[in-house]
Design an enzyme around this catalytic site. Structure first.
Site, PDB file in Angstrom:
ATOM      1  N   LEU A  42       0.813  -1.217   0.000  1.00  0.00           N
ATOM      2  CA  LEU A  42       0.000   0.000   0.000  1.00  0.00           C
ATOM      3  C   LEU A  42       0.846   1.266   0.000  1.00  0.00           C
ATOM      4  CD1 LEU A  42      -2.793  -0.997   2.554  1.00  0.00           C
ATOM      5  CD2 LEU A  42      -2.942  -0.969   0.060  1.00  0.00           C
ATOM      6  N   GLY A  46       8.036   7.080   4.881  1.00  0.00           N
ATOM      7  CA  GLY A  46       9.169   7.823   5.411  1.00  0.00           C
ATOM      8  C   GLY A  46      10.450   7.032   5.563  1.00  0.00           C
ATOM      9  N   GLY A  47      10.584   5.946   4.833  1.00  0.00           N
ATOM     10  CA  GLY A  47      11.813   5.178   4.937  1.00  0.00           C
ATOM     11  C   GLY A  47      11.913   4.350   6.199  1.00  0.00           C
ATOM     12  N   PHE A  48      10.830   4.233   6.958  1.00  0.00           N
ATOM     13  CA  PHE A  48      10.881   3.491   8.213  1.00  0.00           C
ATOM     14  C   PHE A  48       9.996   2.256   8.198  1.00  0.00           C
ATOM     15  CE2 PHE A  48      12.669   7.460   9.603  1.00  0.00           C
ATOM     16  CZ  PHE A  48      13.573   7.096  10.574  1.00  0.00           C
ATOM     17  N   LYS A  67       1.696  -3.855   8.813  1.00  0.00           N
ATOM     18  CA  LYS A  67       2.753  -2.845   8.756  1.00  0.00           C
ATOM     19  C   LYS A  67       4.067  -3.507   9.166  1.00  0.00           C
ATOM     20  CE  LYS A  67       2.011   1.478   9.647  1.00  0.00           C
ATOM     21  NZ  LYS A  67       1.825   2.813  10.275  1.00  0.00           N
ATOM     22  N   ASP A 165       1.129  13.646  14.342  1.00  0.00           N
ATOM     23  CA  ASP A 165       1.264  13.674  12.884  1.00  0.00           C
ATOM     24  C   ASP A 165      -0.103  13.756  12.208  1.00  0.00           C
ATOM     25  OD1 ASP A 165       2.760  13.806  10.568  1.00  0.00           O
ATOM     26  OD2 ASP A 165       2.918  11.630  10.337  1.00  0.00           O
TER      27      ASP A 165
END
Length: 686
Positions: A42, A46-48, A67, A165
């Protein structure tokens, strides 16, 4: 199809028959932890972390979200931080998942050296995609969003969690019922007095993240509210807060209004009242910002606008407290009203009328009376929406074929029209149409031949009262015009705007003379002194400024109110000034000393409008003028300024009073407001 779980794979989709990824040759995992079939990537966040769509084979292939923590970093401290945040997200989902508008946690585990969390799948679309597909949101939709999302924030804050956020990408609209769902708690933090992050590990999204979170790593409920304000701005304007932040830093939030109607973009029609809420959400100084979701709900739920929000709009948290009514430009900032069922239920309802609706719904509620007398006020009906401003002509003009004897009244409304009324016949003379936004202020010239109108469309229009035609339009403000006033000689017009400025206009040429700057928030009201030497301005920055009209310099600043100044008026003798505030009080000021000489307290809600009756008007026995005030508590009050005592109260059966006006002979009071779009007239002769 089956999805490769290698975070570095560039083409992760494979046929189910494959044992190895066709792209990166990584062994495929048919069932993650034995029962989650991962079928689609999906997003990469943020590269995490990477988010996948999966099916739970133990629940009839019910969809879920997986996730995977996959930080592309090697530095030990940052890696530990990422692991900690990922685990916190799982913990937050477990704790908060009882709320129906937060996805609940299904599983948290480690497999093949990767951490995974599995959460409920929400079938819907995030608000960024919605914005891109259907265009900018209107005011109604922003209000609906706020009233659906704020209770979720209240819930998580009460559970000791700050999201950190809030942005359109993390707000989903659930397809099944249209309700808002808040996602992505990966950046959330446990609420402590101060949440201190290491330099370089500040969490949030540029443009949405408040300064205390960005610079110092500090996060509070008010921090989430700033992000919410930035989100609403983006949805209204279509302009990314990130881009503005990159260009201007945090300075853009001080003038966010100007971005709503940029050239080349569709004009955004925004009420002053909702503007007040967004302005307070976007304060850079956290002390000036809303401190809790409840505070925002209170301001919103006494503002009116027909909404299609479900009756359970505030479910998932404790019932909201009584909410604060709305304030129009010169007194509030509008919108039209309803959702009465929600208000009566105690669930909803900034900008509206919980108190007004509650009153009107009570049996045997007293109707319009004057201080206990049984006389009924007369009414003028013709506007299609709330009446924001009323004004009497200072003289009885000689209008063709009207037979005017008792005077002319002008009224400005949210229906974008101005109406002129013959008070003798109580019939409409003209309807003046031309503004593209709500009318917030109307004022007659001293000779009664010209009417000025200020509007949310950022313009002032001048009207010829003999013909009912527009003379000219004055343009220059970058936000709505909340108040207009003529000088005593009729040569100059002053206009106050939400762009924090006052402009002076030459009425003969229509040209701007000068701009007065000094207020730090929207200017709600302006008034000229009778000697034409001084201009007074009242602002949302809680101050009143006196200006020398010859030098355009500030004479002094009057401070004492604890909330927005909504209306100001000079006394007939010019020696004092009265101010009305959202703090529910009226103050009288000595203009020589700059001191408040008296504070009048009796209204139970914000005071929206003031007008003076000369001592020879209402009661010849009174040595001083009488002050009249209109409030969101649905009343008009009359005050003896010598004693500071309330003389009488004019009751309304429902609806806020947004504006009051006094006839030239001092015998008639007119009130405009929200009740059935009516104008009410009281004869007050002793």
């Amino acid at each position: 199809m089956i999805c490769c779980l290698n975070p570095d794979c560039h083409d992760p989709l494979n046929p189910e028959s494959n044992l190895y990824c066709h792209s990166c040759k990584t062994p495929l995992i048919p069932l993650l932890r034995g029962h989650y079939r991962v079928i689609k990537r999906l997003s990469v966040e943020g590269g995490f972390s990477i988010t996948y769509l999966a099916e739970d084979i133990d629940k009839l292939n019910e969809k879920c979200v997986v996730k995977q923590l996959a930080p592309k970093i090697q530095e030990t401290g940052m890696l530990q931080k990422a692991v900690k945040l990922f685990k916190q997200e799982a913990q937050r989902l477990q704790e908060l998942g009882e709320h129906p508008q937060i996805p609940h946690l299904l599983a948290y585990f480690e497999q093949d050296n990767y951490l995974y969390l599995v959460q409920q799948f929400i079938d819907g679309q995030n608000l960024l995609k919605e914005l891109q597909q259907r265009g900018k949101f209107n005011e109604r939709e922003i209000r609906e969003l706020l009233l659906d999302l704020l209770p979720i924030l209240k819930f998580i804050h009460e559970h000791g969690v700050i999201h950190r956020d809030i942005k359109p990408q993390n707000i989903l609209r659930r397809q099944s019922d249209g309700r808002i769902v808040l996602i992505d708690f990966g950046a959330s933090k446990l609420l402590t007095a101060t949440v201190q992050a290491k330099i370089g590990t500040t969490i949030g999204s540029h443009g949405y993240t408040p300064i205390e979170q960005m610079q110092d790593g500090e996060a509070y409920p008010a921090s989430d509210l700033f992000s919410l304000g930035a989100t609403c701005f983006y949805l209204l304007s279509g302009i990314s807060p990130y881009k503005l932040w990159m260009q201007h830093g945090y300075s853009w939030v001080a003038s966010w209004w100007q971005y709503l109607n940029n050239p080349g973009r569709d004009e955004v029609s925004l009420s002053v009242e909702l503007g007040m809420v967004l302005d307070k959400l976007l304060k850079t100084d956290i002390q000036q910002r809303y401190q809790s979701a409840d505070e925002v709900i209170k301001d919103l739920t006494h503002q009116a606008l027909p909404l299609s929000v479900p009756p359970t709009i505030l479910s998932g948290s404790s019932p909201t407290q009584t909410v604060q009514p709305r304030t129009k430009p010169k007194n509030r900032l509008m919108v039209n009203a309803s959702v009465m069922l929600l208000a009566i239920a105690g669930i909803w309802y900034f900008q509206s009328r919980q108190a007004a609706i509650t009153q009107s719904s009570q049996p045997n509620q007293p109707r319009d009376t004057i201080a206990g007398n049984s006389e009924q006020p007369s009414t003028l009906k013709g506007h299609a929406s709330d009446v924001n401003s009323v004004a009497f002509s200072p003289i009885v003009p000689n209008l063709p074929n009207q037979g005017v004897q008792k005077g002319i009244l002008a009224s400005g409304s949210d229906d974008k029209t101005i109406k002129l009324w013959n008070l003798g016949t109580q019939k409409k003379i003209f309807t003046l149409a031309g503004h593209s936004g709500w009318i917030w202020s109307v004022a007659f010239s001293p000779d009664g031949q010209i009417l000025a109108s200020g509007s949310a469309d950022k313009t002032i229009k001048l009207w010829n009262l003999q013909t009912g035609k527009e003379i000219r339009t004055l343009k220059g403000h970058t936000a709505g015009v909340a108040s207009v006033a003529f000088s005593a000689d009729g040569k100059t017009l002053a206009s106050a705007s939400l762009d924090q400025t006052i402009k002076l206009w030459n009425l003969q040429t229509g040209k701007e003379i000068r701009t007065l700057k000094g207020h730090t928030a929207g200017v709600a009201s302006v008034a000229f002194s009778s000697d034409r030497k001084t201009l007074a301005s009242g602002s949302w920055d809680k101050t009143i400024k006196l200006w020398n009209l010859d030098t355009a310099k500030t004479i002094r600043t009057l401070k004492g109110h604890s909330d927005w100044i909504i209306s100001i008026a000079f006394s007939p003798d010019g020696a004092s000034l009265a101010s009305a505030s959202k703090d529910k009080t009226i103050k009288l000021w000595n203009l020589v000393t700059g001191e408040a000489t008296r504070t009048l307290k009796a209204h139970t809600d914000k005071v929206n409008s003031l007008a003076f009756i000369p001592g020879t008007g209402y009661n010849k026995s009174l040595e001083e003028a009488t002050l009249v005030s209109g409030s969101n508590d649905n009343t008009i009050k009359m005050w003896d300024l010598k004693t500071g005592k309330e003389i009488r109260t004019l009751k309304r059966d429902s609806g806020y009073i947004y504006s009051v006006a006094i006839s030239p002979d001092g015998q008639t009071i007119v009130g405009g407001g929200s009740a059935d779009n009516l104008i009410k007239i009281w004869q007050i002769a002793d």
